[in-house]
Design a protein around this motif. Structure first.
Motif, PDB file in Angstrom:
ATOM      1  N   SER A  14      82.689 167.021 -32.135  1.00 49.94           N
ATOM      2  CA  SER A  14      82.230 168.339 -32.584  1.00 49.94           C
ATOM      3  C   SER A  14      80.944 168.244 -33.417  1.00 49.94           C
ATOM      4  N   SER A  15      80.382 167.047 -33.501  1.00 50.92           N
ATOM      5  CA  SER A  15      79.150 166.840 -34.278  1.00 50.92           C
ATOM      6  C   SER A  15      77.934 166.756 -33.367  1.00 50.92           C
ATOM      7  N   VAL A  16      76.801 167.172 -33.908  1.00 49.15           N
ATOM      8  CA  VAL A  16      75.528 167.027 -33.203  1.00 49.15           C
ATOM      9  C   VAL A  16      74.826 165.806 -33.790  1.00 49.15           C
ATOM     10  N   ILE A  17      74.426 164.910 -32.913  1.00 52.87           N
ATOM     11  CA  ILE A  17      73.745 163.679 -33.312  1.00 52.87           C
ATOM     12  C   ILE A  17      72.311 163.724 -32.779  1.00 52.87           C
ATOM     13  N   ALA A  18      71.383 163.210 -33.567  1.00 57.94           N
ATOM     14  CA  ALA A  18      69.987 163.075 -33.133  1.00 57.94           C
ATOM     15  C   ALA A  18      69.637 161.589 -33.162  1.00 57.94           C
ATOM     16  N   HIS A  19      69.352 161.015 -31.985  1.00 60.40           N
ATOM     17  CA  HIS A  19      68.967 159.607 -31.883  1.00 60.40           C
ATOM     18  C   HIS A  19      67.879 159.442 -30.847  1.00 60.40           C
ATOM     19  N   ARG A  20      67.201 158.301 -30.923  1.00 56.17           N
ATOM     20  CA  ARG A  20      66.121 157.970 -30.002  1.00 56.17           C
ATOM     21  C   ARG A  20      66.690 157.355 -28.723  1.00 56.17           C
ATOM     22  N   VAL A  21      66.112 157.724 -27.591  1.00 54.92           N
ATOM     23  CA  VAL A  21      66.536 157.187 -26.298  1.00 54.92           C
ATOM     24  C   VAL A  21      65.890 155.820 -26.110  1.00 54.92           C
ATOM     25  N   MET A  22      66.726 154.826 -25.884  1.00 53.34           N
ATOM     26  CA  MET A  22      66.234 153.485 -25.601  1.00 53.34           C
ATOM     27  C   MET A  22      66.146 153.267 -24.080  1.00 53.34           C
ATOM     28  N   GLN A  23      67.090 153.881 -23.360  1.00 50.72           N
ATOM     29  CA  GLN A  23      67.103 153.806 -21.900  1.00 50.72           C
ATOM     30  C   GLN A  23      67.695 155.091 -21.348  1.00 50.72           C
ATOM     31  N   ASN A  24      67.123 155.567 -20.256  1.00 51.15           N
ATOM     32  CA  ASN A  24      67.702 156.684 -19.523  1.00 51.15           C
ATOM     33  C   ASN A  24      68.210 156.117 -18.206  1.00 51.15           C
ATOM     34  N   LYS A  25      69.522 155.950 -18.128  1.00 48.12           N
ATOM     35  CA  LYS A  25      70.145 155.372 -16.930  1.00 48.12           C
ATOM     36  C   LYS A  25      70.493 156.516 -15.976  1.00 48.12           C
ATOM     37  N   VAL A  26      69.541 156.880 -15.147  1.00 43.59           N
ATOM     38  CA  VAL A  26      69.688 158.029 -14.251  1.00 43.59           C
ATOM     39  C   VAL A  26      70.841 157.828 -13.277  1.00 43.59           C
ATOM     40  N   VAL A  27      70.973 156.645 -12.715  1.00 43.80           N
ATOM     41  CA  VAL A  27      72.032 156.383 -11.727  1.00 43.80           C
ATOM     42  C   VAL A  27      73.413 156.555 -12.355  1.00 43.80           C
ATOM     43  N   GLU A  28      73.579 156.047 -13.582  1.00 44.49           N
ATOM     44  CA  GLU A  28      74.868 156.159 -14.274  1.00 44.49           C
ATOM     45  C   GLU A  28      75.062 157.524 -14.929  1.00 44.49           C
ATOM     46  N   GLY A  29      73.955 158.268 -15.106  1.00 44.14           N
ATOM     47  CA  GLY A  29      74.041 159.578 -15.754  1.00 44.14           C
ATOM     48  C   GLY A  29      74.308 159.478 -17.236  1.00 44.14           C
ATOM     49  N   GLU A  30      73.618 158.538 -17.901  1.00 45.20           N
ATOM     50  CA  GLU A  30      73.843 158.354 -19.335  1.00 45.20           C
ATOM     51  C   GLU A  30      72.598 157.795 -20.014  1.00 45.20           C
ATOM     52  N   PHE A  31      72.584 157.963 -21.346  1.00 41.86           N
ATOM     53  CA  PHE A  31      71.496 157.449 -22.171  1.00 41.86           C
ATOM     54  C   PHE A  31      72.019 156.333 -23.060  1.00 41.86           C
ATOM     55  N   VAL A  32      71.176 155.333 -23.298  1.00 44.45           N
ATOM     56  CA  VAL A  32      71.427 154.354 -24.350  1.00 44.45           C
ATOM     57  C   VAL A  32      70.567 154.819 -25.516  1.00 44.45           C
ATOM     58  N   THR A  33      71.191 155.041 -26.672  1.00 47.08           N
ATOM     59  CA  THR A  33      70.475 155.609 -27.817  1.00 47.08           C
ATOM     60  C   THR A  33      70.600 154.707 -29.042  1.00 47.08           C
ATOM     61  N   LYS A  34      69.755 155.012 -30.018  1.00 45.56           N
ATOM     62  CA  LYS A  34      69.763 154.259 -31.274  1.00 45.56           C
ATOM     63  C   LYS A  34      69.142 155.123 -32.360  1.00 45.56           C
ATOM     64  N   GLY A  35      69.752 155.138 -33.521  1.00 46.96           N
ATOM     65  CA  GLY A  35      69.140 155.771 -34.681  1.00 46.96           C
ATOM     66  C   GLY A  35      68.053 154.865 -35.221  1.00 46.96           C
ATOM     67  N   ASP A  36      66.924 155.414 -35.631  1.00 47.27           N
ATOM     68  CA  ASP A  36      65.806 154.601 -36.132  1.00 47.27           C
ATOM     69  C   ASP A  36      66.217 153.718 -37.308  1.00 47.27           C
ATOM     70  N   ALA A  37      67.120 154.205 -38.153  1.00 48.60           N
ATOM     71  CA  ALA A  37      67.545 153.446 -39.325  1.00 48.60           C
ATOM     72  C   ALA A  37      68.678 152.476 -39.016  1.00 48.60           C
ATOM     73  N   ASN A  38      69.222 152.542 -37.818  1.00 52.81           N
ATOM     74  CA  ASN A  38      70.323 151.658 -37.439  1.00 52.81           C
ATOM     75  C   ASN A  38      69.780 150.339 -36.906  1.00 52.81           C
ATOM     76  N   ALA A  39      70.518 149.252 -37.154  1.00 51.20           N
ATOM     77  CA  ALA A  39      70.073 147.922 -36.729  1.00 51.20           C
ATOM     78  C   ALA A  39      70.244 147.718 -35.226  1.00 51.20           C
ATOM     79  N   ALA A  40      71.248 148.339 -34.635  1.00 49.05           N
ATOM     80  CA  ALA A  40      71.546 148.097 -33.220  1.00 49.05           C
ATOM     81  C   ALA A  40      71.694 149.420 -32.473  1.00 49.05           C
ATOM     82  N   GLU A  41      71.655 149.312 -31.160  1.00 45.66           N
ATOM     83  CA  GLU A  41      71.875 150.487 -30.313  1.00 45.66           C
ATOM     84  C   GLU A  41      73.287 151.015 -30.522  1.00 45.66           C
ATOM     85  N   ASP A  42      73.484 152.294 -30.214  1.00 46.34           N
ATOM     86  CA  ASP A  42      74.802 152.898 -30.334  1.00 46.34           C
ATOM     87  C   ASP A  42      75.775 152.201 -29.388  1.00 46.34           C
ATOM     88  N   LEU A  43      77.012 152.028 -29.827  1.00 43.25           N
ATOM     89  CA  LEU A  43      78.017 151.341 -29.015  1.00 43.25           C
ATOM     90  C   LEU A  43      78.370 152.121 -27.751  1.00 43.25           C
TER      91      LEU A  43
END
Length: 162
Positions: free
Chosen positions: A78-107
Motif C-alpha cells: 500500500s506504499s508508493v516507492i520512488a527508485h531509480r531504474v537500473m534495468q528495464n526487463k521488457v521480456v520479463e515485464g519487470e524493472f530492477v530498481t535501486k534507491g540512490d542512497a541504498n548500497a545495493a539494488e532492491d531485492l
C-alpha cells in the motif's frame, strides 16, 4: 487619517491571508489537471537527489518507454516507492530498481503492473505542505486561517461604514 488606515490594514491582511492559502494550494492541485499524480517522499532512499519531505510529480507512462536511470514511482503493497531504474526487463515485464542512497539494488523486481509512472519533477519541502493539507488537523487549520482572512475583510467593511 487613523480611521482610514485601520480598515485598509485589515483589508490588506485579510487579502494576504487568502492569497497565501490559494498560492500554497496551487502546487498540490494544478499539476493534476495536466495528468500528474502527486506524492510525498517520506523515506531517505533517494537522497540527496530527492530529499525527505519533497513532493514528486509522476507522469503515467508505458513501462516499455521507461529507460535506465529514470526515476519511477511504483506500488509496494500500500506504499508508493520512488527508485531509480537500473534495468528495464521488457521480456520479463519487470524493472530492477535501486534507491540512490541504498548500497545495493532492491531485492524484489518491480512488476510492470506495479508501475505508477516516471517522476518528472520534484520539489523539496512542498511535500510537508501536502502532509499538512491532507491531515484532518491541517484541513481544520486551513479552514480557520481562511475564515480569519474573510473576517478581517468583513471587519474592514464594518470599520469603513462607521
Amino acid at each position: 487619517m487613523k480611521k482610514k488606515m485601520l480598515p485598509s490594514l485589515c483589508n490588506l491582511l485579510g487579502n494576504l491571508i487568502l492569497l497565501l492559502i490559494i498560492v500554497s494550494c496551487l502546487p498540490l492541485t494544478v499539476p493534476r489537471l495536466f495528468g500528474y499524480e502527486i506524492y510525498e517522499i517520506v523515506s531517505g532512499s533517494m537522497e540527496p537527489e530527492i530529499p525527505v519531505g519533497s513532493v514528486i510529480y509522476v507522469k503515467n507512462m508505458q513501462p516499455e518507454d521507461i529507460e535506465e536511470e529514470d526515476v519511477i514511482a511504483f506500488w509496494s503493497g500500500s506504499s508508493v516507492i520512488a527508485h531509480r531504474v537500473m534495468q528495464n526487463k521488457v521480456v520479463e515485464g519487470e524493472f530492477v530498481t535501486k534507491g540512490d542512497a541504498n548500497a545495493a539494488e532492491d531485492l524484489k523486481a518491480v512488476s510492470y503492473s506495479e508501475l505508477i509512472g516516471r517522476i518528472e519533477y520534484h520539489f523539496p519541502v512542498v511535500g510537508r505542505l501536502m502532509a499538512v493539507y491532507t491531515s484532518n488537523v491541517g484541513k481544520i487549520y486551513v479552514i480557520l486561517f481562511a475564515a480569519c482572512g474573510v473576517m478581517l475583510n468583513m471587519l474592514a467593511g464594518c470599520l469603513r461604514d462607521r
